[in-house]
Write an enzyme that holds these catalytic residues in place. Sequence first.
Site, PDB file in Angstrom:
ATOM      1  N   GLU A   1      -6.119  -5.797  -7.292  1.00 37.81           N
ATOM      2  CA  GLU A   1      -4.907  -6.522  -6.878  1.00 37.81           C
ATOM      3  C   GLU A   1      -5.277  -7.899  -6.329  1.00 37.81           C
ATOM      4  OE1 GLU A   1      -3.322  -6.521  -3.172  1.00 37.81           O
ATOM      5  OE2 GLU A   1      -4.242  -4.672  -2.435  1.00 37.81           O
TER       6      GLU A   1
ATOM      7  N   ASP B   1      11.825  -0.046   6.914  1.00 36.17           N
ATOM      8  CA  ASP B   1      10.730  -0.759   6.241  1.00 36.17           C
ATOM      9  C   ASP B   1       9.755   0.231   5.621  1.00 36.17           C
ATOM     10  OD1 ASP B   1       8.803  -2.448   5.309  1.00 36.17           O
ATOM     11  OD2 ASP B   1       8.468  -3.504   7.202  1.00 36.17           O
TER      12      ASP B   1
ATOM     13  N   LYS C   1      -2.912   1.594   5.673  1.00 38.80           N
ATOM     14  CA  LYS C   1      -3.309   0.886   6.890  1.00 38.80           C
ATOM     15  C   LYS C   1      -2.791   1.596   8.137  1.00 38.80           C
ATOM     16  CE  LYS C   1      -1.906  -2.812   4.746  1.00 38.80           C
ATOM     17  NZ  LYS C   1      -2.269  -2.712   3.346  1.00 38.80           N
TER      18      LYS C   1
HETATM   19  N1  PSU Z   1      -4.556  -3.907   1.795  1.00 37.04           N
HETATM   20  C1  PSU Z   1      -5.306  -4.896   2.324  1.00 37.04           C
HETATM   21  N2  PSU Z   1      -4.789  -6.129   2.389  1.00 37.04           N
HETATM   22  C2  PSU Z   1      -3.575  -6.404   1.883  1.00 37.04           C
HETATM   23  C3  PSU Z   1      -2.781  -5.383   1.296  1.00 37.04           C
HETATM   24  C4  PSU Z   1      -3.321  -4.148   1.289  1.00 37.04           C
HETATM   25  O1  PSU Z   1      -6.433  -4.667   2.726  1.00 37.04           O
HETATM   26  O2  PSU Z   1      -3.181  -7.570   1.906  1.00 37.04           O
HETATM   27  C5  PSU Z   1      -1.462  -5.710   0.629  1.00 37.04           C
HETATM   28  C6  PSU Z   1      -1.391  -4.898  -0.658  1.00 37.04           C
HETATM   29  O3  PSU Z   1      -1.221  -5.816  -1.703  1.00 37.04           O
HETATM   30  C7  PSU Z   1      -0.187  -4.017  -0.492  1.00 37.04           C
HETATM   31  C8  PSU Z   1       0.652  -4.860   0.411  1.00 37.04           C
HETATM   32  O4  PSU Z   1       0.420  -3.718  -1.707  1.00 37.04           O
HETATM   33  O5  PSU Z   1      -0.295  -5.376   1.335  1.00 37.04           O
HETATM   34  C9  PSU Z   1       1.758  -4.086   1.077  1.00 37.04           C
HETATM   35  O6  PSU Z   1       2.701  -4.992   1.548  1.00 37.04           O
HETATM   36  P1  PSU Z   1       4.158  -4.472   1.954  1.00 37.04           P
HETATM   37  O7  PSU Z   1       3.921  -3.630   3.166  1.00 37.04           O
HETATM   38  O8  PSU Z   1       4.942  -5.732   2.251  1.00 37.04           O
HETATM   39  O9  PSU Z   1       4.699  -3.741   0.774  1.00 37.04           O
HETATM   40 MN    MN Z   2       7.986  -3.944   3.875  1.00 44.67          MN
END
Ligand code: PSU
Ligand code: MN
Length: 304
Positions: free
Chosen positions: A25, A138, A159
């Site tokens: 990604e 969220d 995370k």
């Molecule tokens: N893991 C990391 N760094 C990141 C992300 C994940 O170590 O930046 C990113 C991934 O691209 C994941 C996104 O899909 O954060 C999730 O964002 P949101 O919670 O807005 O969907």
């Molecule tokens: Mn979100």
Amino acid sequence: MPLVPEVSPRVRAALEAGRPVVALESAIIACGLPRPGNLAAARSFEELLSDAGVTPATIAVIDGVPKAGLDDSSLERIAMDESVVKVSSRDLGMAMAGKRTAGTTVAATSVLAAKAGIRVFATGGLGGVHRGHAATLDESADLIELSRTRITVVSAGVKSVLDIPATLERLETLGVAVAGYRTSRFPAFYLSDSGQELDWQLDTPEEIASVMAARDAVGDESALLIGNPLPPDRQLDPALHDRVLRESLEAAAAAGIRGKAVTPFLLDHMRRATAGASVKVNLDVASGNIALAARIANAWSSLT
Ligand code: PSU
Ligand code: MN
């Protein structure tokens, strides 16, 4: 409209010959890791795969074109271009029509990888259900997208900034298969163990490849999520982690951060509050997942 994504000649050749390919990604490069180290990281992620005999396919949108397999100048755009944005799957059409350059989240990357015929994808940690979700609703679009995309994702769980038990419940509801790699506990990204038990444990890349084949046989169109923990001696110090996490969550609430800005804000706050230690762990997490994804892709290519 040309076919989406545009697959690089190198990735296309590997896919056509049945050689191993791993998707990466780019949201992590664009907004997960700080500049300028993010460019070196993006290059090292690809190198890890090449060294393992696997063709890297970093996925991103460059000037409106979704691509699987970037050349070095495109990697540099994603890492360094000030105008780069973070796109999830729902944003792809907007980024394309607006000729934007964008880092793709797990959701957007999975969709594009699957369309290109790539079966294995490595990330750091996918998105999930945020703490306080009862009030904010969220929940990352990563979850719903994995429920309808046939891909194997290697991730160090989700995370620790998220509500991990709620995320596991949603993954179950959505029909995403989850297994720990050599562990029965779901990892927590910065931390090796979230304390959450998993139903399934897989111990070798070959076992994972055979699960992929079995899921294909039943016509399963959802993702297989492999939780790959950091070795405990390389995790973020749990006491430090718990303290700065509390501060980061409070700072996000105080600043009124919402929507897609939440995850980058929390990661950046963790970086500052740990004097960079969280970034080092983030890089280790990503590298460990990429190394395992390479072995799974090799096993998959031998099996098929
Ligand atoms: N893991 C990391 N760094 C990141 C992300 C994940 O170590 O930046 C990113 C991934 O691209 C994941 C996104 O899909 O954060 C999730 O964002 P949101 O919670 O807005 O969907
Ligand atoms: Mn979100």
